[in-house]
Design an enzyme around this catalytic site. Structure first.
Site, PDB file in Angstrom:
ATOM      1  N   GLU A 274       0.699  -1.033  -0.047  1.00  0.00           N
ATOM      2  CA  GLU A 274      -0.132  -0.109   0.048  1.00  0.00           C
ATOM      3  C   GLU A 274       0.810   1.313  -0.069  1.00  0.00           C
ATOM      4  O   GLU A 274       0.613   2.002   0.673  1.00  0.00           O
ATOM      5  CB  GLU A 274      -0.781  -0.162   1.227  1.00  0.00           C
ATOM      6  CG  GLU A 274      -1.676  -1.108   1.239  1.00  0.00           C
ATOM      7  CD  GLU A 274      -2.796  -1.346   2.358  1.00  0.00           C
ATOM      8  OE1 GLU A 274      -2.622  -0.868   3.346  1.00  0.00           O
ATOM      9  OE2 GLU A 274      -3.942  -1.844   1.983  1.00  0.00           O
ATOM     10  N   ASP A 353      -7.964  -9.202   4.500  1.00  0.00           N
ATOM     11  CA  ASP A 353      -7.893  -7.892   5.303  1.00  0.00           C
ATOM     12  C   ASP A 353      -9.129  -7.718   6.383  1.00  0.00           C
ATOM     13  O   ASP A 353      -9.911  -6.807   6.390  1.00  0.00           O
ATOM     14  CB  ASP A 353      -7.894  -6.585   4.517  1.00  0.00           C
ATOM     15  CG  ASP A 353      -7.327  -5.433   5.282  1.00  0.00           C
ATOM     16  OD1 ASP A 353      -6.904  -5.667   6.378  1.00  0.00           O
ATOM     17  OD2 ASP A 353      -7.394  -4.521   4.666  1.00  0.00           O
ATOM     18  N   GLU A 375      -1.889 -11.900  13.511  1.00  0.00           N
ATOM     19  CA  GLU A 375      -2.309 -10.483  13.606  1.00  0.00           C
ATOM     20  C   GLU A 375      -3.868 -10.523  13.481  1.00  0.00           C
ATOM     21  O   GLU A 375      -4.360 -10.852  12.656  1.00  0.00           O
ATOM     22  CB  GLU A 375      -1.635  -9.534  12.885  1.00  0.00           C
ATOM     23  CG  GLU A 375      -2.081  -8.076  12.710  1.00  0.00           C
ATOM     24  CD  GLU A 375      -1.408  -7.287  11.675  1.00  0.00           C
ATOM     25  OE1 GLU A 375      -0.338  -7.527  11.505  1.00  0.00           O
ATOM     26  OE2 GLU A 375      -2.146  -6.449  11.085  1.00  0.00           O
ATOM     27  N   GLU A 381     -12.395  -2.037  12.072  1.00  0.00           N
ATOM     28  CA  GLU A 381     -12.583  -1.565  10.710  1.00  0.00           C
ATOM     29  C   GLU A 381     -13.685  -1.849   9.705  1.00  0.00           C
ATOM     30  O   GLU A 381     -14.414  -0.995   9.192  1.00  0.00           O
ATOM     31  CB  GLU A 381     -11.131  -1.771  10.157  1.00  0.00           C
ATOM     32  CG  GLU A 381     -10.927  -1.005   8.619  1.00  0.00           C
ATOM     33  CD  GLU A 381      -9.868  -1.117   8.198  1.00  0.00           C
ATOM     34  OE1 GLU A 381      -8.667  -1.580   8.703  1.00  0.00           O
ATOM     35  OE2 GLU A 381      -9.707  -0.731   6.805  1.00  0.00           O
ATOM     36  N   TRP A 529     -13.221  -2.256 -12.057  1.00  0.00           N
ATOM     37  CA  TRP A 529     -13.914  -2.862 -12.885  1.00  0.00           C
ATOM     38  C   TRP A 529     -15.115  -3.450 -12.113  1.00  0.00           C
ATOM     39  O   TRP A 529     -15.786  -3.921 -13.002  1.00  0.00           O
ATOM     40  CB  TRP A 529     -13.046  -3.822 -13.803  1.00  0.00           C
ATOM     41  CG  TRP A 529     -11.886  -3.187 -14.166  1.00  0.00           C
ATOM     42  CD1 TRP A 529     -11.595  -2.254 -15.290  1.00  0.00           C
ATOM     43  CD2 TRP A 529     -10.713  -3.328 -13.560  1.00  0.00           C
ATOM     44  NE1 TRP A 529     -10.309  -2.051 -15.326  1.00  0.00           N
ATOM     45  CE2 TRP A 529      -9.736  -2.480 -14.451  1.00  0.00           C
ATOM     46  CE3 TRP A 529      -9.941  -4.024 -12.248  1.00  0.00           C
ATOM     47  CZ2 TRP A 529      -8.599  -2.280 -14.313  1.00  0.00           C
ATOM     48  CZ3 TRP A 529      -8.821  -3.518 -12.072  1.00  0.00           C
ATOM     49  CH2 TRP A 529      -7.680  -2.978 -12.963  1.00  0.00           C
TER      50      TRP A 529
HETATM   51  C1  GCV Z   1      -2.494   0.586   8.355  1.00  0.00           C
HETATM   52  C2  GCV Z   1      -5.911  -1.998   5.646  1.00  0.00           C
HETATM   53  C3  GCV Z   1      -6.256  -0.762   6.218  1.00  0.00           C
HETATM   54  C4  GCV Z   1      -5.072   0.222   6.236  1.00  0.00           C
HETATM   55  C5  GCV Z   1      -4.204  -0.591   6.907  1.00  0.00           C
HETATM   56  C6  GCV Z   1      -3.750  -1.664   6.300  1.00  0.00           C
HETATM   57  C7  GCV Z   1      -2.641  -2.500   6.881  1.00  0.00           C
HETATM   58  O1  GCV Z   1      -5.802  -1.780   4.147  1.00  0.00           O
HETATM   59  O2  GCV Z   1      -7.341  -0.288   5.565  1.00  0.00           O
HETATM   60  O3  GCV Z   1      -5.739   1.372   6.872  1.00  0.00           O
HETATM   61  O4  GCV Z   1      -2.995   0.427   6.845  1.00  0.00           O
HETATM   62  O5  GCV Z   1      -4.746  -2.625   6.124  1.00  0.00           O
HETATM   63  O6  GCV Z   1      -2.976  -3.464   7.814  1.00  0.00           O
HETATM   64  O7  GCV Z   1      -1.412  -2.004   6.727  1.00  0.00           O
END
Ligand code: GCV
Length: 666
Positions: A274, A353, A375, A381, A529
């Site tokens: 990311e 995620d 983890e 979230e 898409w």
């Molecule tokens: C800290 C997801 C979350 C991000 C987070 C990422 C991660 O993509 O939306 O906010 O970043 O996970 O675990 O590194």
């Protein structure tokens, strides 16, 4: 008066144990009485016993020459085990270290706070060793005070790029030590801007002080590290892990860092993910990056925790072989055995995620020669953002109990991360934390159950969800047995209810892009898409079998075959692994489309029932707690209703198949 809640350390007056003769004298043996953790244990016992029972015990310290053989003698980090017994008229606590004494003190205080009988609890001697060597919280706090994915206010560690140390810092350490946490990463894994300077003179003094406070509660201080620090703050033009200049810079830097912050235990690194920099830029492996840092910090007894959340968020999903779920395994498995001793790979519970339902990451049970830790995320979230009640401990229990078949026995995730399966010294569990500077720490009082529960479970993976929920309710909300029952009746089914009204059958996402709260069926942000869930007029789901992306084959047998088969795959994950017609019949006997309709109507109805249960507590619990949760429930019901309406109408329109029960679909 503190302007924040004491949560489960409120130490309210108790009825039981008031005349307990064993609480007049407390004998502490096996450790040095001058150890800060022992002093804090005594302080905590004095405060708690005075407040709950109006008792002021005498403390007697004894030394033993021989190490106490408490459990089976297996050594763990700083031997955190302890024994509590009753002798004569005294309560005896024995431990190898100050940490053990501290955990024993909190054990005694919890017994009293939950109104359990001290004599019954300790008469035959209670020996405890934590299940996991490392039990950590990861803060995603930015130095400007914002928290990435934070739902309970701002950071209490950082304000305007400065580190804050005050009474709340100490109370935070008490709170999390009381449930067994022994490591905290204070800053976001996305290390940018001022946070890159965390390892410079600007912050050393405060970090040293923070590290000392934490150490007094048995908590190791860890920092997230910017992998490209050599460039960002070092003035070099490379972060290549094999470059001599890069290595030399890190050696000098780490010497400075560990001299200035002697209690620092190590670093957490998010690389090549990311937008974060990493070794891939230089054609190097993740092992090259992790080992370079680990070799340098080894001299200081420290560790490198390297995240496996490495994937290409821009990948093109129209190609049916491309699959983000594969990335962790594909990137890390080939180097199993290459990671050095003081590297720990930190692996998210699922391959994607933190969705409400995911299969357990195959990497957790794939690696054989590498330290690893699990983890999870208690910041909700994707699971309601501390507006919706979603007690996550049942999900974590499922993950811990998952059989990986990586070994003949002791092959559950809990066995692997405890270090049992492969004899690893560095292993354990971390949660992305849900705390902030809100009065009640977690936004919604009931979200506190995830903080409490994560700590308790990481310390003792055998605890049941029921016991954890009950302890939380008794210690934080009220000891009235009806109230406790109502709170546990809300917490225990809440994850299943959230799952019912959100993304169905393991498919995941369908959340609003960027915020990740609320329904948006096509809302997967990294998908330009609209193909993520692959829904068309005939069916839905991602084919991750041998004929599709092949992800199912990353599991050991028999899991690979189980997931690869649409007939055998468990219902709750079937759309994660298979693209199926809406008319496909599940094990439950329902078709996929009917399951979608039914579960969404039920989920919304059951959420209303949870809110109604909460309403019965009016006047029976603290008003502030009541109103806080009530307001959240009102928002949860709007959310649940929106999910129900949007998911049902989306799939009704896509499939053209009406609800067989004739309910109106909006
Ligand atoms: C800290 C997801 C979350 C991000 C987070 C990422 C991660 O993509 O939306 O906010 O970043 O996970 O675990 O590194």
């Amino acid at each position: 008066m503190k302007d924040y809640a004491s949560l489960w350390l409120a130490y309210k007056t108790k009825k039981n144990n008031r005349d307990c003769r064993y609480l007049r004298s407390i004998h502490i043996t096996g450790t040095d009485a001058s150890d800060e953790r022992v002093k804090n244990a005594e302080k905590e016992l004095k405060t708690g016993l005075k407040a709950m029972l109006d008792t002021e015990p005498e403390f007697i310290y004894g030394q033993t020459s021989d190490p106490i053989q408490i459990t089976d003698g297996k050594s763990i980090l700083d031997s955190e085990e302890y024994k509590i017994s009753l002798e004569g008229d005294a309560l005896c606590i024995e431990a190898h270290s100050g940490a053990g004494i501290l955990y024993a003190a909190f054990d005694v205080l919890r017994t009293i706070a939950c109104e359990r009988d001290v004599e019954a609890e300790y008469a035959s001697g209670k020996c405890v060793r934590p299940s996991n060597p490392l039990r950590m919280l990861n803060h995603w706090d930015n130095m400007d005070g914002d928290i990435e994915r934070g739902y309970s206010g701002k950071s209490f560690f950082f304000v305007d790029n400065e580190i804050v140390i005050d009474e709340r810092t100490v109370d935070y350490a008490r709170l999390i030590a009381s449930v067994g946490i022994n490591g905290v990463v204070i800053n976001n894994v996305n290390v940018k801007d001022a946070a890159s300077y965390m390892i410079t003179d600007r912050y050393f003094d405060k970090l040293a002080r923070l590290g000392e406070i934490f150490a007094g509660y048995g908590i190791g201080l860890y920092l997230s590290l910017n992998y490209a620090s050599t460039i960002e703050i070092g003035g070099l033009d490379s972060a290549d892990p094999l470059d001599e200049q890069v290595i030399a810079w890190w050696k000098t830097k780490m010497k400075e860092v560990f001299t200035k912050i002697p209690t620092l235990k190590g670093f957490l690194v998010k690389a090549d993910s990311e937008g974060r920099p990493g070794p891939f830029t230089y054609g190097r492996t993740q092992a090259d990056g992790a080992n370079m840092l680990a070799d340098i910090v080894k001299d200081y007894g420290a560790i490198i925790i390297w995240r496996c959340f490495v994937y290409n968020c821009m990948q093109d999903w129209r190609d049916t072989k491309t699959d983000r779920a594969r990335a962790g395994y594909d990137n890390f498995m080939p180097m199993d055995g290459d990671y050095h001793d003081n590297v720990i790979l930190q692996i998210k519970n699922g391959p994607m995620d933190f969705q409400i339902r995911e299969p357990v990451s195959p990497l957790l049970g794939g690696l054989k020669k590498t330290n690893r830790m699990l983890e999870v995320q208690i910041a909700q979230e994707y699971t309601g953002q501390q507006i919706d009640v979603c007690f996550l401990i049942p999900m974590f229990k499922e993950v811990l109990q998952f059989r990986t078949y990586v070994a003949e026995n002791k092959d559950r995730v809990s066995d692997i991360i405890s270090g049992e399966t492969f004899g690893s010294r560095f292993s354990g569990i971390a949660a992305v934390t849900n705390t902030g500077n809100d009065h009640n720490w977690t936004g919604n009082y009931l979200a506190g159950a995830n903080l409490f529960g994560f700590g308790r479970l990481s310390f003792d993976t055998e605890l049941s969800c029921e016991q954890i929920a009950e302890e939380f309710a008794k210690m934080t909300i009220s000891e009235d047995s009806d109230v406790v029952r109502t709170v546990t009746d809300i917490l225990l089914p809440s994850r299943a209810i959230y799952e019912k009204y959100s993304a169905p059958l393991g498919i995941g996402w369908m959340v609003r892009p960027a915020t990740h709260y609320g329904c948006s069926v096509d809302g997967y942000e990294y998908d330009r898409w609209g193909t993520y869930h692959r829904a068309d007029h005939l069916g839905i789901g991602v084919d991750r079998t041998d004929k599709g992306t092949g992800y199912a084959l990353q599991y050991n047998e028999p899991n690979a075959s189980l997931y690869n088969s649409p007939e055998e795959c468990p219902d709750e994950l079937v759309l994660f692994f298979h693209h199926l017609p809406y008319t496909h019949r599940l094990h439950s006997g329902k078709t996929v489309i009917q399951h979608i309709y039914d579960s969404h109507f039920e989920g919304y109805e059951e959420a209303k029932q949870l809110a109604a249960k909460w309403d019965t507590l009016k006047g029976r619990i603290d008003d502030e707690i009541f109103e806080n949760v009530k307001e959240r429930f009102e928002r949860q019901l709007v959310n649940a209703r929106e999910w129900c309406d949007q998911v049902n109408s989306y799939f009704f329109r896509k499939s053209g198949i009406p609800d067989e029960k004739g309910r109106q679909i909006w």
